[in-house]
Motif scaffolding. Structure first.
Motif, short mmCIF file in Angstrom:
data_model
loop_
_atom_site.label_atom_id
_atom_site.label_comp_id
_atom_site.label_asym_id
_atom_site.label_seq_id
_atom_site.Cartn_x
_atom_site.Cartn_y
_atom_site.Cartn_z
N GLN A 25 0.85 -1.18 0.00
CA GLN A 25 0.00 0.00 0.00
C GLN A 25 0.89 1.23 0.00
O GLN A 25 1.86 1.32 0.74
CB GLN A 25 -0.91 0.02 1.23
CG GLN A 25 -1.92 -1.12 1.26
CD GLN A 25 -2.82 -1.04 2.49
OE1 GLN A 25 -2.48 -0.41 3.47
NE2 GLN A 25 -3.96 -1.70 2.39
N THR A 26 0.58 2.17 -0.86
CA THR A 26 1.35 3.41 -0.92
C THR A 26 0.42 4.60 -0.89
O THR A 26 -0.77 4.49 -1.19
CB THR A 26 2.20 3.47 -2.21
OG1 THR A 26 1.33 3.41 -3.35
CG2 THR A 26 3.18 2.30 -2.27
N ASN A 27 0.97 5.74 -0.51
CA ASN A 27 0.21 6.98 -0.49
C ASN A 27 0.93 8.00 -1.37
O ASN A 27 1.41 9.02 -0.89
CB ASN A 27 0.07 7.51 0.93
CG ASN A 27 -0.84 6.64 1.79
OD1 ASN A 27 -1.98 6.38 1.42
ND2 ASN A 27 -0.33 6.17 2.91
N THR A 28 1.02 7.68 -2.64
CA THR A 28 1.71 8.57 -3.56
C THR A 28 0.90 9.85 -3.76
O THR A 28 -0.33 9.88 -3.58
CB THR A 28 1.92 7.89 -4.92
OG1 THR A 28 0.66 7.51 -5.46
CG2 THR A 28 2.79 6.65 -4.76
N ASP A 29 1.61 10.91 -4.12
CA ASP A 29 0.98 12.21 -4.38
C ASP A 29 1.68 12.80 -5.59
O ASP A 29 2.68 13.49 -5.46
CB ASP A 29 1.13 13.11 -3.16
CG ASP A 29 0.48 14.47 -3.37
OD1 ASP A 29 -0.25 14.63 -4.36
OD2 ASP A 29 0.74 15.38 -2.55
N GLY A 30 1.17 12.49 -6.79
CA GLY A 30 1.86 12.91 -8.00
C GLY A 30 3.20 12.18 -8.10
O GLY A 30 3.24 10.96 -8.07
N ASP A 31 4.27 12.96 -8.17
CA ASP A 31 5.60 12.34 -8.22
C ASP A 31 6.28 12.33 -6.87
O ASP A 31 7.50 12.20 -6.77
CB ASP A 31 6.48 13.04 -9.26
CG ASP A 31 6.62 14.54 -9.02
OD1 ASP A 31 5.97 15.05 -8.08
OD2 ASP A 31 7.37 15.20 -9.77
N ASN A 32 5.50 12.46 -5.79
CA ASN A 32 6.03 12.39 -4.43
C ASN A 32 5.66 11.07 -3.75
O ASN A 32 4.65 10.44 -4.08
CB ASN A 32 5.51 13.54 -3.57
CG ASN A 32 6.33 14.79 -3.71
OD1 ASN A 32 5.87 15.77 -4.28
ND2 ASN A 32 7.56 14.77 -3.22
N TRP A 33 6.50 10.68 -2.79
CA TRP A 33 6.27 9.55 -1.90
C TRP A 33 6.15 8.23 -2.67
O TRP A 33 5.38 7.35 -2.32
CB TRP A 33 5.04 9.77 -1.02
CG TRP A 33 4.77 11.20 -0.64
CD1 TRP A 33 3.61 11.86 -0.79
CD2 TRP A 33 5.69 12.14 -0.07
NE1 TRP A 33 3.73 13.16 -0.37
CE2 TRP A 33 4.99 13.36 0.08
CE3 TRP A 33 7.03 12.09 0.31
CZ2 TRP A 33 5.58 14.51 0.60
CZ3 TRP A 33 7.62 13.24 0.81
CH2 TRP A 33 6.91 14.43 0.98
N ILE A 34 6.91 8.11 -3.75
CA ILE A 34 6.88 6.90 -4.57
C ILE A 34 7.98 5.96 -4.11
O ILE A 34 9.16 6.35 -4.08
CB ILE A 34 7.07 7.25 -6.06
CG1 ILE A 34 5.93 8.16 -6.54
CG2 ILE A 34 7.12 5.99 -6.90
CD1 ILE A 34 6.14 8.70 -7.94
N PRO A 35 7.67 4.73 -3.72
CA PRO A 35 8.71 3.81 -3.25
C PRO A 35 9.64 3.38 -4.38
O PRO A 35 9.29 3.46 -5.56
CB PRO A 35 7.91 2.62 -2.70
CG PRO A 35 6.61 2.66 -3.45
CD PRO A 35 6.33 4.11 -3.69
N GLY A 36 10.82 2.92 -4.03
CA GLY A 36 11.76 2.41 -5.01
C GLY A 36 11.18 1.23 -5.76
O GLY A 36 10.33 0.50 -5.24
#
Length: 242
Positions: free
Chosen positions: A125-136
């Motif tokens: 589960q991820t909480n991306t915000d556009g191009d932010n907080w994206i896991p490797g």
């Protein structure tokens, strides 16, 4: 700098068991990686090789007299083999962990599938915000490179974060090369007094690694820029008075 990243970097060099004259590869040239380069030299390394993809990080590492490898431009294992006459490095510090990213080229279909499966395990589960907080997108990439790049009977020190649920590691390569692997979370209080002494006696000025200063009111924007690895956002100080 002294409460967190310098002790972690110092601990990573200790885990790697650096001896006088050793050749050391540091994977990851972010804030901890930069101080891992410094720590490796202070603990006796003769050569340090920094591996990253961001030009500003590599330039900062070069400013610390590290040899640099851009993993988007060349295979880091092959480059390390060439730099060491085919032997490999004596020690490796993994300052990346599970947020490792795939290189621009060189990932085959089978490896890409492996990375996809690892990513589903590591970050379901991820909480991306556009191009932010994206896991490797390549959780085991640095552990693979480290195992391949280290010399026989060498040592790998892991300070990059791997969660307890992650169970992918190149154990076969490390076992057959007689490699020692050490990993852990730093006991900061244990190292801080020694590092404070290095700063107060003038041996080290970790503030030289600060690449920017921002007011506390811009903290969210600063974190966003740092997360995107924007140029000039390697380590930023927040000023609480502005």
């Amino acid at each position: 700098m002294l409460s967190d990243i310098f002790p972690t970097a110092w601990f990573g060099a200790k885990l790697a068991e650096i001896r006088t004259g050793d050749t050391v590869a540091v994977f990851g040239a972010g804030p901890v990686g930069q101080l891992a380069v410094l720590s490796a030299y202070l603990q006796g390394a003769g050569r340090v090789i920094a591996v990253d993809r961001h030009a500003d990080r590599l330039a900062l590492a070069r400013g610390q007299h590290a040899e640099i490898i851009d993993f988007d431009s060349e295979n880091p294992v092959e480059a390390i083999q060439e730099l060491t006459g085919g032997i490999g490095v004596d020690r490796v510090i993994d300052a990346v962990g599970i947020d490792a990213q795939q290189p621009a080229t060189g990932v085959d279909d089978q490896q890409a599938l492996q990375f996809d499966a690892e990513q589903a395990q590591a970050a379901p589960q991820t909480n991306t915000d556009g191009d932010n907080w994206i896991p490797g997108d390549a959780p085991s990439q640095v552990s693979q490179w480290a195992a391949q790049a280290v010399a026989k009977a060498g040592t790998i020190g892991i300070i990059g974060v791997y969660p307890q649920t992650f169970d992918s590691y190149p154990i076969g390569v490390t076992m057959n090369k007689n490699v020692t692997v050490k990993a852990g979370n730093c006991n900061h209080r244990h190292y801080i007094p020694q590092l404070v002494e290095l700063v107060t006696n003038g041996t080290v000025d970790p503030a030289l690694l600060l690449t920017g200063h921002e007011p506390m009111t811009d903290v969210i924007a600063a974190y966003r820029e740092f997360d995107r690895r924007e140029p000039g956002w390697i380590k930023v100080a927040l000023n609480p008075t502005t």
